[in-house]
Motif scaffolding. Structure first.
Motif, mmCIF file in Angstrom:
data_model
loop_
_atom_site.group_PDB
_atom_site.id
_atom_site.type_symbol
_atom_site.label_atom_id
_atom_site.label_comp_id
_atom_site.label_asym_id
_atom_site.label_seq_id
_atom_site.Cartn_x
_atom_site.Cartn_y
_atom_site.Cartn_z
ATOM 1 N N ASN A 2 0.839 -1.110 -0.082
ATOM 2 C CA ASN A 2 0.208 -0.051 0.039
ATOM 3 C C ASN A 2 0.921 1.230 0.014
ATOM 4 O O ASN A 2 1.550 1.535 1.074
ATOM 5 C CB ASN A 2 -0.903 0.060 1.150
ATOM 6 N N LEU A 3 0.717 1.986 -1.105
ATOM 7 C CA LEU A 3 1.772 3.284 -1.224
ATOM 8 C C LEU A 3 0.737 4.544 -0.880
ATOM 9 O O LEU A 3 1.190 5.421 -1.234
ATOM 10 C CB LEU A 3 2.437 3.248 -2.674
ATOM 11 N N GLU A 4 -0.378 4.381 -0.362
ATOM 12 C CA GLU A 4 -1.174 5.611 0.060
ATOM 13 C C GLU A 4 -0.550 6.282 1.061
ATOM 14 O O GLU A 4 -0.134 5.656 2.236
ATOM 15 C CB GLU A 4 -2.645 5.127 0.370
ATOM 16 N N TYR A 5 -0.347 7.590 0.993
ATOM 17 C CA TYR A 5 0.268 8.547 2.028
ATOM 18 C C TYR A 5 -0.348 9.878 2.147
ATOM 19 O O TYR A 5 -0.147 10.571 3.144
ATOM 20 C CB TYR A 5 1.820 8.599 1.979
ATOM 21 N N ARG A 6 -1.036 10.185 1.189
ATOM 22 C CA ARG A 6 -1.582 11.617 0.595
ATOM 23 C C ARG A 6 -2.465 12.045 2.004
ATOM 24 O O ARG A 6 -2.254 12.973 2.370
ATOM 25 C CB ARG A 6 -1.963 11.718 -0.599
ATOM 26 N N GLU A 7 -3.222 11.022 2.486
ATOM 27 C CA GLU A 7 -4.274 11.239 3.445
ATOM 28 C C GLU A 7 -3.741 11.631 4.821
ATOM 29 O O GLU A 7 -4.251 12.172 5.658
ATOM 30 C CB GLU A 7 -5.220 10.276 3.662
ATOM 31 N N ASP A 99 21.829 5.664 8.182
ATOM 32 C CA ASP A 99 22.135 6.848 7.491
ATOM 33 C C ASP A 99 21.094 7.465 6.767
ATOM 34 O O ASP A 99 20.222 6.986 5.857
ATOM 35 C CB ASP A 99 23.234 6.212 6.206
ATOM 36 N N LEU A 100 20.811 8.795 7.110
ATOM 37 C CA LEU A 100 19.540 9.479 6.764
ATOM 38 C C LEU A 100 20.162 10.507 5.881
ATOM 39 O O LEU A 100 19.277 11.193 5.091
ATOM 40 C CB LEU A 100 18.858 9.920 7.769
ATOM 41 N N LEU A 101 21.277 10.934 5.576
ATOM 42 C CA LEU A 101 21.752 11.950 4.923
ATOM 43 C C LEU A 101 22.481 11.458 3.510
ATOM 44 O O LEU A 101 22.918 12.291 2.636
ATOM 45 C CB LEU A 101 22.861 12.790 5.485
ATOM 46 N N ASN A 102 22.394 10.053 2.971
ATOM 47 C CA ASN A 102 23.304 9.826 1.902
ATOM 48 C C ASN A 102 22.072 9.904 0.809
ATOM 49 O O ASN A 102 21.398 9.148 0.627
ATOM 50 C CB ASN A 102 23.649 8.471 2.031
ATOM 51 N N ARG A 103 22.315 10.826 -0.003
ATOM 52 C CA ARG A 103 21.370 11.166 -1.099
ATOM 53 C C ARG A 103 21.788 10.323 -2.615
ATOM 54 O O ARG A 103 21.061 10.242 -3.533
ATOM 55 C CB ARG A 103 21.567 12.648 -1.517
ATOM 56 N N THR A 104 22.837 9.514 -2.497
ATOM 57 C CA THR A 104 23.285 8.630 -3.496
ATOM 58 C C THR A 104 22.753 7.139 -3.331
ATOM 59 O O THR A 104 22.784 6.139 -4.289
ATOM 60 C CB THR A 104 24.859 8.394 -3.697
ATOM 61 N N ASN A 105 21.729 6.964 -2.297
ATOM 62 C CA ASN A 105 21.042 5.715 -1.986
ATOM 63 C C ASN A 105 19.528 6.180 -2.514
ATOM 64 O O ASN A 105 18.846 7.327 -2.373
ATOM 65 C CB ASN A 105 21.020 5.353 -0.322
ATOM 66 N N LEU A 106 19.032 5.508 -3.398
ATOM 67 C CA LEU A 106 17.722 5.522 -4.141
ATOM 68 C C LEU A 106 17.058 4.524 -3.668
ATOM 69 O O LEU A 106 17.397 3.112 -3.708
ATOM 70 C CB LEU A 106 18.088 5.451 -5.571
ATOM 71 N N ALA A 107 15.682 4.747 -3.645
ATOM 72 C CA ALA A 107 14.808 3.636 -3.154
ATOM 73 C C ALA A 107 13.737 3.556 -4.276
ATOM 74 O O ALA A 107 13.292 4.462 -4.824
ATOM 75 C CB ALA A 107 14.097 4.147 -2.061
ATOM 76 N N PHE A 108 13.227 2.188 -4.496
ATOM 77 C CA PHE A 108 12.433 1.633 -5.450
ATOM 78 C C PHE A 108 11.446 0.659 -4.848
ATOM 79 O O PHE A 108 11.979 0.125 -3.731
ATOM 80 C CB PHE A 108 12.984 1.073 -6.701
ATOM 81 N N VAL A 109 10.413 0.515 -5.396
ATOM 82 C CA VAL A 109 9.365 -0.363 -5.139
ATOM 83 C C VAL A 109 9.585 -1.745 -6.096
ATOM 84 O O VAL A 109 9.654 -1.761 -7.327
ATOM 85 C CB VAL A 109 8.115 0.007 -5.108
ATOM 86 N N ILE A 110 10.356 -2.850 -5.534
ATOM 87 C CA ILE A 110 10.735 -3.931 -6.119
ATOM 88 C C ILE A 110 10.021 -5.117 -5.579
ATOM 89 O O ILE A 110 10.192 -5.423 -4.310
ATOM 90 C CB ILE A 110 12.224 -3.871 -6.420
ATOM 91 N N LYS A 111 9.176 -5.907 -6.438
ATOM 92 C CA LYS A 111 8.737 -7.086 -5.781
ATOM 93 C C LYS A 111 7.809 -6.809 -4.693
ATOM 94 O O LYS A 111 7.961 -7.550 -3.556
ATOM 95 C CB LYS A 111 9.708 -8.229 -5.274
ATOM 96 N N ASP A 112 7.019 -5.607 -4.538
ATOM 97 C CA ASP A 112 6.176 -5.005 -3.532
ATOM 98 C C ASP A 112 6.831 -4.738 -2.248
ATOM 99 O O ASP A 112 6.231 -4.884 -1.240
ATOM 100 C CB ASP A 112 5.253 -6.319 -3.352
ATOM 101 N N LYS A 113 8.139 -4.609 -2.303
ATOM 102 C CA LYS A 113 8.955 -4.026 -1.151
ATOM 103 C C LYS A 113 9.787 -2.857 -1.588
ATOM 104 O O LYS A 113 10.325 -2.773 -2.726
ATOM 105 C CB LYS A 113 9.972 -5.199 -0.530
ATOM 106 N N ILE A 114 10.114 -2.085 -0.571
ATOM 107 C CA ILE A 114 11.036 -0.980 -0.829
ATOM 108 C C ILE A 114 12.465 -1.478 -0.831
ATOM 109 O O ILE A 114 12.830 -1.938 0.210
ATOM 110 C CB ILE A 114 10.964 0.232 0.328
ATOM 111 N N GLN A 115 13.186 -1.259 -1.856
ATOM 112 C CA GLN A 115 14.482 -1.736 -2.090
ATOM 113 C C GLN A 115 15.536 -0.199 -2.077
ATOM 114 O O GLN A 115 15.143 0.647 -3.026
ATOM 115 C CB GLN A 115 14.696 -2.602 -3.131
ATOM 116 N N VAL A 116 16.519 -0.318 -1.365
ATOM 117 C CA VAL A 116 17.454 0.861 -1.702
ATOM 118 C C VAL A 116 18.691 0.345 -2.271
ATOM 119 O O VAL A 116 19.185 -0.710 -1.978
ATOM 120 C CB VAL A 116 17.957 1.278 0.032
#
Length: 171
Positions: A2-7, A99-116
């Motif tokens: 579930n990727l709903e967050y706007r509400e 690590d919360l400040l590394n802008r070179t780590n990218l997040a994707f939804v792969i196989k229904d999970k967030i993968q960095v």
């Protein structure tokens, strides 16, 4: 997934409210997430700019993304107040060992999970079919609430990453 967050975003903040997104290098545990939410609420209540209260919103999304938002219609967020938010994020990084400040780590939804993925592995991931133009990407570079609502989670082909990959253009 579930990727709903706007509400969860505040209705009373205008679209031009400034946004900062900090992505964790890993998913937080449930107990960490609960503690982080408490710390975020405290930070939002105490955030100041030149002594004036910042109308702020902070939340943890998907157990991995910290979103800070400031409605600047009354009080602008300048250098010192931005510095205080970065110090807060650095403190969270140290406290939880992420690590919360590394802008070179990218997040994707792969196989229904967030993968960095590190940006350096992007060509490999693309060439080997782990990601493609339709893979959902978290564009943590969005700058305001309106962009957060419409452009945060987008297919790779609709993001700035499209220029970094040899995506097929339909003929």
């Amino acid at each position: 997934m579930n990727l709903e967050y706007r509400e969860l975003l505040p209705d009373n903040f205008p679209g031009n409210s400034k946004v900062w997104i900090y992505q964790s290098s890993r998913l937080f545990t449930l107990s960490e997430a609960l503690e982080i939410e408490t710390l975020l609420n405290k930070f939002a209540a105490e955030w100041r700019s030149h002594g004036a209260e910042v109308n702020a919103y902070c939340n943890l999304f998907f157990g991995q993304f910290i979103v800070l938002m400031a409605d600047e219609s009354q009080v602008g967020v300048g250098g010192c107040s931005t510095d205080s938010s970065v110090r807060f994020i650095k403190d969270l990084s140290e406290k939880f060992g992420v690590d919360l400040l590394n802008r070179t780590n990218l997040a994707f939804v792969i196989k229904d999970k967030i993968q960095v993925l590190p940006m350096s592995q992007l060509p490999y991931a693309f060439e080997n079919g782990f990601i493609n133009g339709d893979t959902l990407f978290f564009d943590n570079l969005v700058l305001n609430k309106a962009a957060l609502e419409s452009k945060w989670i987008v297919p790779v082909k609709e993001s700035w990453l499209a220029s970094k990959l040899p995506l097929q253009v339909p003929s």
